[in-house]
Write a protein that holds these residues in place. Structure first.
Motif, PDB file in Angstrom:
ATOM      1  N   TYR A 288     -19.530  -3.046 -35.305  1.00  0.00           N
ATOM      2  CA  TYR A 288     -18.347  -3.206 -36.139  1.00  0.00           C
ATOM      3  C   TYR A 288     -17.316  -4.133 -35.493  1.00  0.00           C
ATOM      4  N   ILE A 289     -16.513  -4.766 -36.352  1.00  0.00           N
ATOM      5  CA  ILE A 289     -15.282  -5.423 -35.929  1.00  0.00           C
ATOM      6  C   ILE A 289     -14.136  -4.561 -36.444  1.00  0.00           C
ATOM      7  N   LEU A 290     -13.246  -4.181 -35.540  1.00  0.00           N
ATOM      8  CA  LEU A 290     -12.154  -3.269 -35.887  1.00  0.00           C
ATOM      9  C   LEU A 290     -10.856  -4.034 -36.090  1.00  0.00           C
ATOM     10  N   LEU A 291     -10.160  -3.670 -37.146  1.00  0.00           N
ATOM     11  CA  LEU A 291      -8.810  -4.167 -37.401  1.00  0.00           C
ATOM     12  C   LEU A 291      -7.883  -2.962 -37.448  1.00  0.00           C
ATOM     13  N   ARG A 292      -6.840  -2.982 -36.611  1.00  0.00           N
ATOM     14  CA  ARG A 292      -5.881  -1.869 -36.586  1.00  0.00           C
ATOM     15  C   ARG A 292      -4.486  -2.385 -36.932  1.00  0.00           C
ATOM     16  N   VAL A 293      -3.804  -1.605 -37.753  1.00  0.00           N
ATOM     17  CA  VAL A 293      -2.407  -1.877 -38.075  1.00  0.00           C
ATOM     18  C   VAL A 293      -1.620  -0.611 -37.751  1.00  0.00           C
ATOM     19  N   CYS A 294      -0.743  -0.730 -36.769  1.00  0.00           N
ATOM     20  CA  CYS A 294      -0.001   0.432 -36.258  1.00  0.00           C
ATOM     21  C   CYS A 294       1.498   0.216 -36.488  1.00  0.00           C
ATOM     22  N   PHE A 309      -5.533   7.734 -50.253  1.00  0.00           N
ATOM     23  CA  PHE A 309      -6.514   6.753 -50.715  1.00  0.00           C
ATOM     24  C   PHE A 309      -6.914   6.969 -52.168  1.00  0.00           C
ATOM     25  N   ASN A 310      -6.381   8.001 -52.774  1.00  0.00           N
ATOM     26  CA  ASN A 310      -6.669   8.249 -54.186  1.00  0.00           C
ATOM     27  C   ASN A 310      -5.804   7.357 -55.059  1.00  0.00           C
ATOM     28  N   ARG A 311      -6.303   7.052 -56.228  1.00  0.00           N
ATOM     29  CA  ARG A 311      -5.553   6.218 -57.156  1.00  0.00           C
ATOM     30  C   ARG A 311      -4.249   6.898 -57.572  1.00  0.00           C
ATOM     31  N   PHE A 327      -5.733   2.622 -52.423  1.00  0.00           N
ATOM     32  CA  PHE A 327      -6.945   2.818 -53.227  1.00  0.00           C
ATOM     33  C   PHE A 327      -7.716   1.501 -53.326  1.00  0.00           C
ATOM     34  N   ILE A 328      -7.000   0.406 -53.559  1.00  0.00           N
ATOM     35  CA  ILE A 328      -7.624  -0.917 -53.638  1.00  0.00           C
ATOM     36  C   ILE A 328      -8.202  -1.313 -52.278  1.00  0.00           C
ATOM     37  N   VAL A 329      -7.444  -1.089 -51.204  1.00  0.00           N
ATOM     38  CA  VAL A 329      -7.905  -1.414 -49.851  1.00  0.00           C
ATOM     39  C   VAL A 329      -9.205  -0.680 -49.539  1.00  0.00           C
ATOM     40  N   LYS A 330      -9.240   0.596 -49.797  1.00  0.00           N
ATOM     41  CA  LYS A 330     -10.426   1.412 -49.521  1.00  0.00           C
ATOM     42  C   LYS A 330     -11.631   0.884 -50.300  1.00  0.00           C
ATOM     43  N   GLY A 331     -11.411   0.529 -51.562  1.00  0.00           N
ATOM     44  CA  GLY A 331     -12.500  -0.003 -52.370  1.00  0.00           C
ATOM     45  C   GLY A 331     -13.039  -1.305 -51.826  1.00  0.00           C
ATOM     46  N   MET A 332     -12.143  -2.205 -51.410  1.00  0.00           N
ATOM     47  CA  MET A 332     -12.571  -3.494 -50.860  1.00  0.00           C
ATOM     48  C   MET A 332     -13.404  -3.309 -49.595  1.00  0.00           C
ATOM     49  N   VAL A 333     -12.952  -2.417 -48.721  1.00  0.00           N
ATOM     50  CA  VAL A 333     -13.646  -2.188 -47.449  1.00  0.00           C
ATOM     51  C   VAL A 333     -15.015  -1.555 -47.694  1.00  0.00           C
ATOM     52  N   ILE A 340     -12.518   2.966 -43.652  1.00  0.00           N
ATOM     53  CA  ILE A 340     -11.114   2.946 -43.250  1.00  0.00           C
ATOM     54  C   ILE A 340     -10.710   4.333 -42.800  1.00  0.00           C
ATOM     55  N   GLU A 341      -9.956   4.395 -41.710  1.00  0.00           N
ATOM     56  CA  GLU A 341      -9.477   5.679 -41.174  1.00  0.00           C
ATOM     57  C   GLU A 341      -7.964   5.603 -40.965  1.00  0.00           C
ATOM     58  N   VAL A 342      -7.336   6.771 -40.946  1.00  0.00           N
ATOM     59  CA  VAL A 342      -5.901   6.831 -40.726  1.00  0.00           C
ATOM     60  C   VAL A 342      -5.586   7.904 -39.693  1.00  0.00           C
ATOM     61  N   GLU A 343      -4.683   7.584 -38.786  1.00  0.00           N
ATOM     62  CA  GLU A 343      -4.133   8.557 -37.835  1.00  0.00           C
ATOM     63  C   GLU A 343      -2.616   8.482 -37.959  1.00  0.00           C
ATOM     64  N   SER A 344      -1.966   9.635 -38.036  1.00  0.00           N
ATOM     65  CA  SER A 344      -0.519   9.607 -38.253  1.00  0.00           C
ATOM     66  C   SER A 344       0.124  10.901 -37.785  1.00  0.00           C
ATOM     67  N   LYS A 345       1.393  10.768 -37.365  1.00  0.00           N
ATOM     68  CA  LYS A 345       2.232  11.926 -37.046  1.00  0.00           C
ATOM     69  C   LYS A 345       3.579  11.733 -37.722  1.00  0.00           C
ATOM     70  N   VAL A 346       4.015  12.768 -38.397  1.00  0.00           N
ATOM     71  CA  VAL A 346       5.290  12.686 -39.102  1.00  0.00           C
ATOM     72  C   VAL A 346       6.408  12.374 -38.113  1.00  0.00           C
ATOM     73  N   GLY A 347       7.202  11.346 -38.428  1.00  0.00           N
ATOM     74  CA  GLY A 347       8.323  10.963 -37.576  1.00  0.00           C
ATOM     75  C   GLY A 347       7.966  10.013 -36.456  1.00  0.00           C
ATOM     76  N   GLU A 348       6.658   9.746 -36.254  1.00  0.00           N
ATOM     77  CA  GLU A 348       6.251   8.878 -35.143  1.00  0.00           C
ATOM     78  C   GLU A 348       5.588   7.578 -35.601  1.00  0.00           C
ATOM     79  N   GLY A 349       4.853   7.643 -36.691  1.00  0.00           N
ATOM     80  CA  GLY A 349       4.214   6.419 -37.177  1.00  0.00           C
ATOM     81  C   GLY A 349       2.786   6.647 -37.614  1.00  0.00           C
ATOM     82  N   THR A 350       2.148   5.552 -38.052  1.00  0.00           N
ATOM     83  CA  THR A 350       0.804   5.613 -38.638  1.00  0.00           C
ATOM     84  C   THR A 350      -0.039   4.454 -38.132  1.00  0.00           C
ATOM     85  N   THR A 351      -1.328   4.719 -37.916  1.00  0.00           N
ATOM     86  CA  THR A 351      -2.294   3.684 -37.558  1.00  0.00           C
ATOM     87  C   THR A 351      -3.450   3.708 -38.542  1.00  0.00           C
ATOM     88  N   PHE A 352      -3.682   2.566 -39.195  1.00  0.00           N
ATOM     89  CA  PHE A 352      -4.853   2.417 -40.041  1.00  0.00           C
ATOM     90  C   PHE A 352      -5.886   1.606 -39.269  1.00  0.00           C
TER      91      PHE A 352
END
Length: 357
Positions: A288-294, A309-311, A327-333, A340-352
C-alpha cells in the motif's frame, strides 16, 4: 607567462559554449528565463518573449522591473531563495495573458567553483490541468446541489403528488375540480422528471474522474490548497507536508477530491479558539501507499467514527455542509481497492489514513 595558444583555446571554448547556449535559447519552444546571481535578466527564449511580452530592451534589467509581466508577486524572493539554497523550486503561476504555468526555478551552478551563479526559470503550460481543477470545483458544488434537489425539488413534487392523489381518493369532485387536480398532478410529474434528468446529467459529469494515471502528491496538494485558499486565509490555517512517497497510480481527479474533502473538513471542524494546524504525509507500507491527513480540530467521538462515512451524516449542525463528503471519499477509495480509516479524540484532533493499493 602563460601559453598564449592555451589562453586562445580557452577563449575559443567559452565562445563555443556561449554560442551553444544562445542557440539553445533561440530554438527552444519552452518559455525560459536566465537570471544571474545579481537578479539581472540575461537571456530569454522566444516563447518567453511572446508569453511575457518581453523585448530585447529587457535584457540587462533587474528581474523586479519585469516581474509584473510574469504576474507572480514573490518571484524575486523565490529566485533569491534558490540562489541561496541551490535547491529547485516549483510553483504554479498565472501570466498576464491568463495562461497557467508550472514554474520551475533551477539553480545555475558553476561546477568548478561549486557556487550558484543564477537561475534558469522554466514555464510548463498546465492550463488544461487548471481547467480540470475548475471542473472539479464545479463537480464538488454540484454534489451540494444534488442533495438540495433531493431534499427539496424531489420531495416537494412527491409530496404534492401524494396529497393530490389523497384528495382524489377521499371525496368525489366535480369534473372541473378533477381537471384542475389532474393539471396539478401533471405539473408535479413534469417537475420531478426534470429534476431526475438534471441529476442524471450531473452523474455523467463524474465519468471523467475514473481512469488511473501517475499522480504527484505535492502537485495535487497544491491544487487542493488553491481551491481552499480563501478558507485557509480566513482561518489562518497552516498546512505542512512530509512526502516520503511522491507518486501513486490512481485517478488524479479522485485523489484531488479526496484531499480537497479531507482538508476542507479539517478546516471546517476546527476548535473555535485555535488556528487549524494540518499535516499531510505519504509513505509506502507493504503493498500500500498511505496518505494521512492529521488535524488539531474538535475531534470525533468514538461511537460516531464509523457513522461519518454514511451518506448525509452530519455531527455538527452549526457547520456548513451536506454530509456527503466522506461518503464520496470512501466510495472513491474503495472503488479502486483501497480502504480508509479514522483515529480521533474529542478535543485533540483527527487523523484520516487512506490505504491506496
Amino acid at each position: 607567462m602563460g601559453d598564449p595558444s592555451n589562453k586562445a583555446g580557452k577563449l575559443e571554448k567559452l565562445i563555443e559554449l556561449n554560442d551553444e547556449l544562445e542557440n539553445y535559447f533561440n530554438n527552444t519552444i519552452i518559455p525560459q528565463l536566465f537570471v544571474d546571481a545579481n537578479l539581472i535578466l540575461r537571456k530569454f527564449t522566444p516563447a518567453a518573449m511572446k508569453h511575457f511580452k518581453l523585448s530585447d530592451s529587457d535584457v540587462g534589467r533587474h528581474i523586479e522591473e519585469v516581474s509584473n509581466n510574469i504576474r507572480f508577486p514573490t518571484i524575486v524572493e523565490n529566485i533569491s531563495e534558490v540562489i541561496g539554497s541551490s535547491k529547485d523550486l516549483e510553483k504554479e503561476i498565472q501570466t498576464t495573458d491568463k495562461v497557467w504555468y508550472q514554474m520551475n526555478i533551477l539553480p545555475y551552478i558553476i561546477k568548478k567553483e561549486n557556487r550558484t551563479n543564477g537561475v534558469i526559470i522554466t514555464f510548463i503550460d498546465i492550463n488544461d490541468r487548471i481547467q480540470i481543477l475548475k471542473g472539479y470545483e464545479k463537480l464538488n458544488r454540484n454534489y451540494e446541489n444534488i442533495i438540495h434537489s433531493i431534499s427539496h425539488d424531489i420531495k416537494g413534487p412527491l409530496s404534492n403528488i401524494e396529497g393530490l392523489i389523497r384528495i382524489l381518493s377521499e371525496t368525489s369532485k366535480s369534473e372541473e375540480d378533477n381537471r384542475q387536480i389532474f393539471h396539478m398532478l401533471s405539473e408535479s410529474v413534469v417537475n420531478l422528471r426534470r429534476t431526475v434528468e438534471e441529476l442524471a446529467d450531473i452523474e455523467n459529469d463524474t465519468e471523467f474522474a475514473r481512469e488511473p494515471e501517475r499522480v504527484n502528491f505535492e502537485n495535487v496538494i497544491e491544487d487542493a490548497k488553491l481551491a481552499l485558499r480563501d478558507k485557509i486565509a480566513e482561518t489562518r490555517a497552516t498546512i505542512s507536508t512530509r512526502i516520503r512517497e511522491a507518486e501513486i497510480r490512481f485517478s488524479r481527479k479522485n485523489v484531488r477530491s479526496i484531499l480537497y474533502n479531507l482538508l476542507s473538513n479539517a478546516i471546517k471542524y476546527r476548535k473555535p479558539t485555535v488556528e487549524p494546524a494540518i499535516t499531510i504525509t505519504t509513505e509506502k507500507s507493504g503493498e500500500y501507499i498511505l496518505l494521512r491527513v492529521c488535524d488539531n480540530g474538535v475531534g470525533i467521538a468514538e461511537d460516531k467514527q464509523q457513522a461519518i462515512f454514511n451518506r448525509y451524516t452530519r455531527l455538527h449542525d452549526n457547520v456548513e455542509g451536506t454530509g456527503v463528503g466522506l461518503f464520496i471519499v470512501k466510495g472513491m477509495v474503495e472503488d479502486m481497492g483501497g480502504t480508509i480509516e479514522v483515529e480521533s479524540k474529542v478535543g485533540e484532533g483527527t487523523t484520516f489514513t487512506i490505504y491506496f493499493r
